[in-house]
Design a protein around this motif. Structure first.
Motif, PDB file in Angstrom:
ATOM      1  N   ILE A   1       0.833  -1.204   0.000  1.00  0.00           N
ATOM      2  CA  ILE A   1       0.000   0.000   0.000  1.00  0.00           C
ATOM      3  C   ILE A   1       0.863   1.247   0.000  1.00  0.00           C
ATOM      4  CG2 ILE A   1      -1.775   1.261   1.248  1.00  0.00           C
ATOM      5  CD1 ILE A   1      -2.733  -1.305  -0.036  1.00  0.00           C
ATOM      6  N   CYS A   2       1.983   1.193   0.731  1.00  0.00           N
ATOM      7  CA  CYS A   2       2.872   2.363   0.799  1.00  0.00           C
ATOM      8  C   CYS A   2       3.467   2.690  -0.564  1.00  0.00           C
ATOM      9  CB  CYS A   2       3.971   2.102   1.814  1.00  0.00           C
ATOM     10  SG  CYS A   2       5.186   3.427   1.963  1.00  0.00           S
ATOM     11  N   THR A   3       3.986   1.676  -1.251  1.00  0.00           N
ATOM     12  CA  THR A   3       4.606   1.926  -2.546  1.00  0.00           C
ATOM     13  C   THR A   3       3.570   2.261  -3.617  1.00  0.00           C
ATOM     14  OG1 THR A   3       4.609  -0.475  -2.889  1.00  0.00           O
ATOM     15  CG2 THR A   3       6.635   0.524  -2.104  1.00  0.00           C
ATOM     16  N   ALA A   4       2.434   1.548  -3.584  1.00  0.00           N
ATOM     17  CA  ALA A   4       1.369   1.867  -4.537  1.00  0.00           C
ATOM     18  C   ALA A   4       0.794   3.249  -4.250  1.00  0.00           C
ATOM     19  CB  ALA A   4       0.270   0.812  -4.472  1.00  0.00           C
ATOM     20  N   GLY A   5       0.655   3.579  -2.960  1.00  0.00           N
ATOM     21  CA  GLY A   5       0.188   4.914  -2.606  1.00  0.00           C
ATOM     22  C   GLY A   5       1.168   6.001  -3.006  1.00  0.00           C
ATOM     23  N   GLY A   6       2.465   5.672  -2.964  1.00  0.00           N
ATOM     24  CA  GLY A   6       3.452   6.639  -3.439  1.00  0.00           C
ATOM     25  C   GLY A   6       3.305   6.905  -4.919  1.00  0.00           C
ATOM     26  N   THR A   7       3.011   5.849  -5.695  1.00  0.00           N
ATOM     27  CA  THR A   7       2.743   6.037  -7.126  1.00  0.00           C
ATOM     28  C   THR A   7       1.514   6.893  -7.334  1.00  0.00           C
ATOM     29  OG1 THR A   7       3.684   3.840  -7.544  1.00  0.00           O
ATOM     30  CG2 THR A   7       2.360   4.815  -9.295  1.00  0.00           C
ATOM     31  N   ASP A   8       0.480   6.611  -6.546  1.00  0.00           N
ATOM     32  CA  ASP A   8      -0.755   7.398  -6.610  1.00  0.00           C
ATOM     33  C   ASP A   8      -0.484   8.867  -6.307  1.00  0.00           C
ATOM     34  OD1 ASP A   8      -3.086   8.687  -5.059  1.00  0.00           O
ATOM     35  OD2 ASP A   8      -4.083   7.012  -6.045  1.00  0.00           O
ATOM     36  N   THR A   9       0.269   9.118  -5.224  1.00  0.00           N
ATOM     37  CA  THR A   9       0.562  10.493  -4.823  1.00  0.00           C
ATOM     38  C   THR A   9       1.457  11.195  -5.834  1.00  0.00           C
ATOM     39  OG1 THR A   9       0.421   9.787  -2.517  1.00  0.00           O
ATOM     40  CG2 THR A   9       1.440  11.917  -2.954  1.00  0.00           C
ATOM     41  N   ALA A  10       2.432  10.457  -6.387  1.00  0.00           N
ATOM     42  CA  ALA A  10       3.299  11.051  -7.400  1.00  0.00           C
ATOM     43  C   ALA A  10       2.502  11.471  -8.626  1.00  0.00           C
ATOM     44  CB  ALA A  10       4.395  10.059  -7.796  1.00  0.00           C
ATOM     45  N   LEU A  11       1.551  10.650  -9.031  1.00  0.00           N
ATOM     46  CA  LEU A  11       0.691  11.018 -10.160  1.00  0.00           C
ATOM     47  C   LEU A  11      -0.136  12.251  -9.831  1.00  0.00           C
ATOM     48  CD1 LEU A  11      -0.559   7.494 -11.314  1.00  0.00           C
ATOM     49  CD2 LEU A  11       0.932   9.036 -12.590  1.00  0.00           C
ATOM     50  N   SER A  12      -0.679  12.294  -8.620  1.00  0.00           N
ATOM     51  CA  SER A  12      -1.507  13.440  -8.228  1.00  0.00           C
ATOM     52  C   SER A  12      -0.703  14.734  -8.233  1.00  0.00           C
ATOM     53  CB  SER A  12      -2.113  13.199  -6.841  1.00  0.00           C
ATOM     54  OG  SER A  12      -2.991  12.106  -6.840  1.00  0.00           O
ATOM     55  N   VAL A  13       0.449  14.697  -7.572  1.00  0.00           N
ATOM     56  CA  VAL A  13       1.277  15.905  -7.485  1.00  0.00           C
ATOM     57  C   VAL A  13       1.824  16.300  -8.851  1.00  0.00           C
ATOM     58  CG1 VAL A  13       3.380  16.870  -6.485  1.00  0.00           C
ATOM     59  CG2 VAL A  13       1.863  15.466  -5.085  1.00  0.00           C
ATOM     60  N   GLY A  14       2.306  15.305  -9.600  1.00  0.00           N
ATOM     61  CA  GLY A  14       2.874  15.609 -10.918  1.00  0.00           C
ATOM     62  C   GLY A  14       1.855  16.151 -11.885  1.00  0.00           C
ATOM     63  N   VAL A  15       0.694  15.489 -11.992  1.00  0.00           N
ATOM     64  CA  VAL A  15      -0.340  15.935 -12.934  1.00  0.00           C
ATOM     65  C   VAL A  15      -0.906  17.284 -12.507  1.00  0.00           C
ATOM     66  CG1 VAL A  15      -2.645  15.406 -13.813  1.00  0.00           C
ATOM     67  CG2 VAL A  15      -0.914  13.617 -13.697  1.00  0.00           C
ATOM     68  N   TYR A  16      -1.135  17.457 -11.206  1.00  0.00           N
ATOM     69  CA  TYR A  16      -1.628  18.752 -10.744  1.00  0.00           C
ATOM     70  C   TYR A  16      -0.643  19.871 -11.072  1.00  0.00           C
ATOM     71  CZ  TYR A  16      -3.481  22.429  -7.764  1.00  0.00           C
ATOM     72  OH  TYR A  16      -3.988  23.609  -7.313  1.00  0.00           O
ATOM     73  N   GLY A  17       0.633  19.615 -10.799  1.00  0.00           N
ATOM     74  CA  GLY A  17       1.630  20.646 -11.092  1.00  0.00           C
ATOM     75  C   GLY A  17       1.715  20.968 -12.570  1.00  0.00           C
ATOM     76  N   LEU A  18       1.637  19.937 -13.413  1.00  0.00           N
ATOM     77  CA  LEU A  18       1.699  20.166 -14.859  1.00  0.00           C
ATOM     78  C   LEU A  18       0.513  20.987 -15.337  1.00  0.00           C
ATOM     79  CD1 LEU A  18       2.846  16.647 -16.133  1.00  0.00           C
ATOM     80  CD2 LEU A  18       4.224  18.717 -15.942  1.00  0.00           C
ATOM     81  N   ILE A  19      -0.684  20.590 -14.924  1.00  0.00           N
ATOM     82  CA  ILE A  19      -1.881  21.311 -15.369  1.00  0.00           C
ATOM     83  C   ILE A  19      -1.899  22.722 -14.805  1.00  0.00           C
ATOM     84  CG2 ILE A  19      -4.400  21.334 -15.264  1.00  0.00           C
ATOM     85  CD1 ILE A  19      -4.352  18.327 -15.282  1.00  0.00           C
ATOM     86  N   PHE A  20      -1.501  22.858 -13.557  1.00  0.00           N
ATOM     87  CA  PHE A  20      -1.513  24.180 -12.931  1.00  0.00           C
ATOM     88  C   PHE A  20      -0.587  25.151 -13.655  1.00  0.00           C
ATOM     89  CE2 PHE A  20       0.051  27.258  -9.814  1.00  0.00           C
ATOM     90  CZ  PHE A  20      -1.151  27.749  -9.300  1.00  0.00           C
TER      91      PHE A  20
END
Length: 475
Positions: free
Chosen positions: A250-269
């Motif tokens: 869950i920790c590693t999969a959640g890290g992938t989830d969080t990385a996608l959230s932060v990365g995509v948000y930053g790109l779109i922003f």
């Protein structure tokens, strides 16, 4: 100030516990300049088990003793907090006076922290809900509105990702990720893509949001689930009868989830609020995640060499090296307009550094660096959700409002979308967080449990080594 003093003392206490417990607690921490600081000792869970370490024996504290110590502990912190506030009031006059602008910030943070502790103790629900409600009430009664502190709020929101992303990635086991990459990628991407896509489609067709604003909302909301369920998975998934390392998955999969959230948000922003030409924005969107991962791996690899393992202050310097490096990366990339790159860099840096430190004796997620990040996030979590709640009339989303407030151009439609986005995300957190927490808490022990019958059935189906040899001989 009471709030900040508590976490300073808490951090020192946890560091002291780490240094003096474990198999080698009788050895000196700095003996002969050897790397005794990196001894693989686990700090005790003082929240779950309140114990005394006395004469090498563990003795449980009585309820009366626990209440007495807790009362004296919090009373001491209260006195220190009041004295600190008085000092700031004398030094900076009315800014820190009763009802002053900075006093209001500190007061809301303190109330959010205290209410979160009480709320968690009474209901077992995450304290972030109480912090969020504290911010909503502070805005409703006119006590605090973070719109008046856009510079401070923007500064803090560049710090939050470094703490939470760095905290999570210090627990990543790269060997586990290599062996189970299919499960990690599947669990980390499919739910995220489904959640973001559903949110974007619904907000576009039912609320009239543009597609980019819908994806922005989805990436924010998708990042909330891991901080809610991760403590429960660690509680239910690490018992002796578990055959699967659920916390690590869950920790590693959640890290992938969080990385996608932060990365995509930053790109779109940055794509939405950047004044650069379209070619540069598209190029930046395509290279941002790769650049962040490369930068993070390089900096994390340097943490293997800097500081030297025989350095007298190796522990302190290691923590500062990755922490300050992550802060600089996030601020610098944001200044350049490469939003999302810094967050990915922090993930890659701390995961790489933790893997190198593990080879030198530090356990993953059980070392001084992890303790510091946990304490910092415990301090930042009430601030994040309490200050976010002040944008709500009735964690990333206030960045859009702050960007629009900073620009003097007429962007009425964008401001309306930003306001609606803020309302939706807060309502979603208030409604779905208790549901997800309760379901995970009650169904987790059942879903993560492996019965003895299943183990026996698997052992019966699996032929023994001798039987396999006989069968091969017959063939």
């Amino acid at each position: 100030m009471f709030y900040f003093c508590f976490f300073i003392k808490r951090g020192l206490r946890k560091m002291n516990e780490y240094q003096w417990t474990g198999k080698n607690h009788n050895k000196s921490l700095y003996n002969d300049h050897k790397e005794m600081k990196t001894s693989p000792e686990c700090s005790p869970n003082t929240t779950a088990e309140k114990v005394f370490l006395q004469n090498d024996h563990v003795k449980k504290k009585s309820i009366v003793t626990t209440i007495k110590l807790d009362f004296v502990h919090y009373f001491t912190l209260g006195v220190i907090g009041i004295l600190t506030w008085g000092t700031l009031w004398c030094a900076f006059d009315d800014n820190w006076g009763w009802g002053g602008p900075y006093f209001r910030l500190a007061a809301v943070a303190a109330v959010a922290w205290v209410s979160g502790l009480l709320f968690q103790e009474l209901t077992t629900l995450p304290p972030l809900l109480a912090a969020l409600l504290t911010g909503i009430f502070a805005r409703h009664f006119g006590f605090l509105d973070m719109r008046q502190y856009s510079n401070i709020d923007g500064f803090l929101r560049k710090i939050y990702p470094v703490i939470i992303l760095g905290k999570g990635s210090l627990a990543w086991d790269t060997n586990y990720m290599k062996k189970n990459w299919k499960q990690v990628v599947t669990l980390g991407t499919i739910p995220w893509v489904t959640e973001v896509t559903t949110t974007a489609v619904c907000t576009h067709f039912f609320l009239g949001f543009p597609w980019l604003w819908g994806i922005l909302l989805g990436s924010i909301y998708a990042s909330v689930s891991i901080p809610v369920i991760m403590p429960l998975v660690q509680r239910h998934g690490t018992k002796p009868d578990r055959t699967q390392n659920w916390p690590q998955l869950i920790c590693t999969a959640g890290g992938t989830d969080t990385a996608l959230s932060v990365g995509v948000y930053g790109l779109i922003f940055t794509f939405m609020f950047s004044n650069a030409n379209d070619l540069y924005r598209y190029l930046k969107a395509g290279l941002a995640l790769f650049a962040g991962a490369t930068l993070g791996v390089i900096w994390g690899s340097l943490a293997k060499l800097i500081p030297h393992s025989c350095d007298y202050y190796v522990t302190e310097l290691r923590i500062l090296f990755v922490l300050v490096g992550g802060l600089f990366a996030n601020f610098f990339t944001s200044t350049l307009g490469w939003g999302g790159t810094g967050g990915v860099a922090v993930l890659a840096c701390n995961a790489t550094a933790a893997s190198h430190w593990a080879r030198k004796g530090w356990k993953l997620n059980q070392n001084p660096a992890s303790t510091v990040y946990r304490v910092l996030w415990s301090a930042c979590e009430p601030l994040l959700f309490a200050y976010t709640g002040t944008f709500f009339v009735a964690v990333l989303s206030p960045l859009a409002i702050n960007a629009l407030l900073t620009n003097s151009t007429d962007k009425e439609n964008e401001m309306r979308y930003a306001e609606d986005l803020m309302r939706l995300i807060i309502q979603a957190i208030l409604i779905t967080t208790p549901i997800g927490f309760l379901l995970t808490n009650h169904l987790g022990p059942l879903l993560l449990k492996t019965t003895q019958n299943n183990k026996d059935l698997e052992s019966q189906k699996r032929p023994s080594r001798d039987e396999s040899i006989k069968e091969d001989g017959r063939l």
